[in-house]
Design an enzyme around this catalytic site. Structure first.
Site, PDB file in Angstrom:
ATOM      1  N   SER A  13       0.842  -1.188   0.000  1.00 36.76           N
ATOM      2  CA  SER A  13       0.000   0.000   0.000  1.00 36.76           C
ATOM      3  C   SER A  13       0.887   1.251   0.000  1.00 36.76           C
ATOM      4  CB  SER A  13      -0.949  -0.045   1.203  1.00 36.76           C
ATOM      5  OG  SER A  13      -1.991   0.893   1.059  1.00 36.76           O
ATOM      6  N   ASP A  32      -8.557  -4.367  -6.318  1.00 36.73           N
ATOM      7  CA  ASP A  32      -8.069  -3.940  -5.012  1.00 36.73           C
ATOM      8  C   ASP A  32      -9.204  -3.323  -4.199  1.00 36.73           C
ATOM      9  OD1 ASP A  32      -5.262  -2.949  -3.585  1.00 36.73           O
ATOM     10  OD2 ASP A  32      -6.949  -1.596  -3.256  1.00 36.73           O
ATOM     11  N   HIS A  66      -6.737  -6.309  -0.496  1.00 37.28           N
ATOM     12  CA  HIS A  66      -5.766  -5.214  -0.504  1.00 37.28           C
ATOM     13  C   HIS A  66      -4.565  -5.659   0.318  1.00 37.28           C
ATOM     14  CE1 HIS A  66      -4.224  -1.146  -0.702  1.00 37.28           C
ATOM     15  NE2 HIS A  66      -4.111  -1.081   0.611  1.00 37.28           N
TER      16      HIS A  66
END
Length: 410
Positions: free
Chosen positions: A174, A260, A323
Site C-alpha cells: 500500500s 483492489d 488489498h
C-alpha cells in the site's frame, strides 16, 4: 486438483499442525533516538522505528526490507488526527511490535525464499509514504519528515551489516509499496555496486489518488520523489505509479489485484439509492454497479499494460477482492484462488528475484472479483488492510456472494 494446489494445501495443513511458528514471537521494536537530532522524526516528533529479525546460514548477508503501509494524510487536520490516534501510524510512542508473516516469516515452509534473510519491518509514522522534507513545523507537530525518516533507518541498517549485503530486496505494501517505488533507484545507489538490489510494490498501483497536490505541498515531498519523473512533470503527477514506474532502472515487481478493495471502495461512485454494500459485495447489485466494477478493472489493466514489457519488471496481477497480499500467509503462500499459472505469489516472486525468471502474470480470465481466502485467525488479517472487504473475515461466509461468472477478457 493441480499439483501446485495440492502442495499449497499440504503447506497450510503443516503450518496449522506446527502452530504457525512464524508468528510466535514478534521481533522487538527498535527506536532510533539519534535520528531526532537530524530532524528525522514521526509526525509527533518521536523517533523513527523498525523491527529486525536477523538472518542465518546462507541468508546472513541478505536483507529484505518491508515498508509498512497505512495510506497518507493530506491536510494539517488529518495529520494531527493521525499522530494522536492509537494506530502508531503517526507516532512511535504508540507503536507495538507486529508479527512477521508472509514475506517476513522465518518459517522455511511458509516463506521458502526469504525465511533466513535479515528481515526488517520498517514502521510507517510520517503519513507521506516516506517522502516528507519540510523544515518548518509547530513545536507540537505535525512534523513532515518522511524522507529523512527513511534514510535515517537505512543509515542504521547499513551500519548493522547491510553495507556488506550480497542481496537486498526493498518491498512494501500500500503506502509502503508506493515508497518502494519512489525510493527504489535512490536506495540502490546507497548500496555497494556489487549488491544485487531489487524492489517490490504490493497493492500500490493506484490509478486514483486523494488530493495529490495538497499532499506534495503539505509534506514538501518533491525532494524525495524520483528526479527521473519530477524533471519532466509536476511533483503531484509523480505520485502516480503510471508516471514513475516506466523510468525505474532497478528491477521492480508489481503485485496487485485488479479488484483492489481499497481502490474499489474509494473510487467507484454508486448510483442513487444503491446499497453501499455494493462496494464490497456484488450480490444483488444493479447492472450499473457491476459495470462500474468492470470499468475499474479495465482501466487498471490498461494502465499496467501501458507500462510496457520491460524484461526486468515482474508482474503478478490477480483478481482477488483484497488489498495487500505479501504480508499475509493465507495470500502469500495460501489459497489456490490467489494463484496464477499454477504459481503462488511466493513462488512467482522467488523465481523472479532468485532465478531472474521473466514473471509477468495477469489474470485476464476472471471478469469478476474472486473471493480468495482470508484466514480470520491470522494476526492482523481483519484490520485496515481488508478495508472495503470486511465481510471476507466472516468465517461463516462461503464464496457464493461473489458471482461465479468467468470468461476471457482482452
Amino acid at each position: 486438483m493441480k499439483m501446485g494446489s495440492i502442495l499449497v494445501v499440504l503447506v497450510l495443513v503443516n503450518a496449522v499442525l506446527h502452530g504457525l511458528q512464524a508468528v510466535a514471537n514478534p521481533p522487538d521494536l527498535i527506536k532510533i533516538q539519534s535520528a531526532v537530532a537530524k530532524g528525522a522524526v514521526c509526525l509527533d516528533g518521536s523517533p523513527p522505528a523498525y523491527q529486525l529479525d536477523r538472518g542465518k546460514d546462507k541468508g546472513v548477508n541478505k536483507w529484505l526490507l518491508h515498508l509498512q503501509g497505512g495510506y497518507w494524510c493530506t491536510t494539517v487536520e488529518e495529520c494531527s488526527m493521525r499522530m494522536n490516534d492509537s494506530s502508531g501510524l503517526g507516532s512511535s510512542i504508540k507503536m507495538t511490535s507486529l508479527y512477521f508473516t508472509g514475506i517476513l516469516s522465518d518459517n522455511k515452509e511458509l516463506n521458502p525464499n526469504f525465511y533466513n534473510w535479515n528481515r526488517v519491518y520498517v514502521r510507517y509514522c510520517d503519513g507521506s509514504c516516506f517522502t516528507g522534507d519540510k523544515q518548518e513545523s509547530s513545536v507540537d507537530g505535525p512534523y513532515y519528515r518522511g524522507g529523512r525518516v527513511f534514510y535515517a533507518i537505512m543509515d542504521e541498517l547499513l551500519e548493522l551489516g547491510m553495507e556488506n549485503a550480497s542481496n537486498v530486496f526493498l518491498t512494501g505494501n500500500s503506502a509502503g509499496g508506493l515508497a518502494a517505488m519512489y525510493h527504489c533507484d535512490r536506495f540502490k545507489n546507497i548500496l555497494p555496486r556489487s549488491t544485487e538490489a531489487k524492489c517490490l510494490a504490493d497493492a500500490s498501483f493506484f490509478i486514483h489518488l486523494n488530493n495529490p497536490s495538497g499532499f506534495v505541498n503539505l509534506h514538501g515531498s518533491v525532494t524525495y520523489l524520483p528526479l527521473s519523473c519530477t524533471s519532466k512533470m509536476d511533483a503531484a503527477s509523480c505520485l502516480y505509479p503510471r508516471n514513475v514506474v516506466p523510468d525505474i532502472q532497478t528491477p521492480m515487481f508489481l503485485l496487485n489485484s485488479a479488484y483492489d478493495t481499497f481502490q474499489v471502495a474509494s473510487t467507484i461512485r454508486l448510483p442513487e439509492n444503491s446499497n453501499r454494500s455494493c462496494l464490497y459485495n456484488l450480490t444483488g447489485c444493479p447492472t450499473a454497479v457491476l459495470d462500474a466494477w468492470i470499468n475499474f478493472r479495465t482501466k487498471f489493466l490498461q494502465e499496467v499494460t501501458d507500462l510496457g514489457n520491460l524484461s526486468t519488471r515482474g508482474l503478478f496481477i490477480n483478481a482477488c477482492h483484497t488489498h495487500s497480499q505479501s504480508e499475509f500467509q493465507s495470500k502469500w503462500l495460501g489459497d489456490p484462488d490467489s494463484m496464477l499459472d499454477n504459481m503462488t505469489i511466493s513462488e512467482a516472486v522467488g523465481e523472479w528475484y532468485n532465478d531472474n525468471k521473466l514473471i509477468q502474470l495477469i489474470d485476464r480470465e476472471h471478469i469478476y472479483p474472486r473471493q480468495c481466502v482470508v484466514d480470520a485467525s491470522e494476526p492482523y488479517a481483519c484490520n485496515n488492510y481488508t478495508i472495503g472487504a470486511s465481510y471476507l473475515c466472516d468465517v461463516n461466509q462461503n464464496k457464493s456472494n461473489i458471482p461465479s461468472v468467468s470468461h476471457s477478457y482482452d
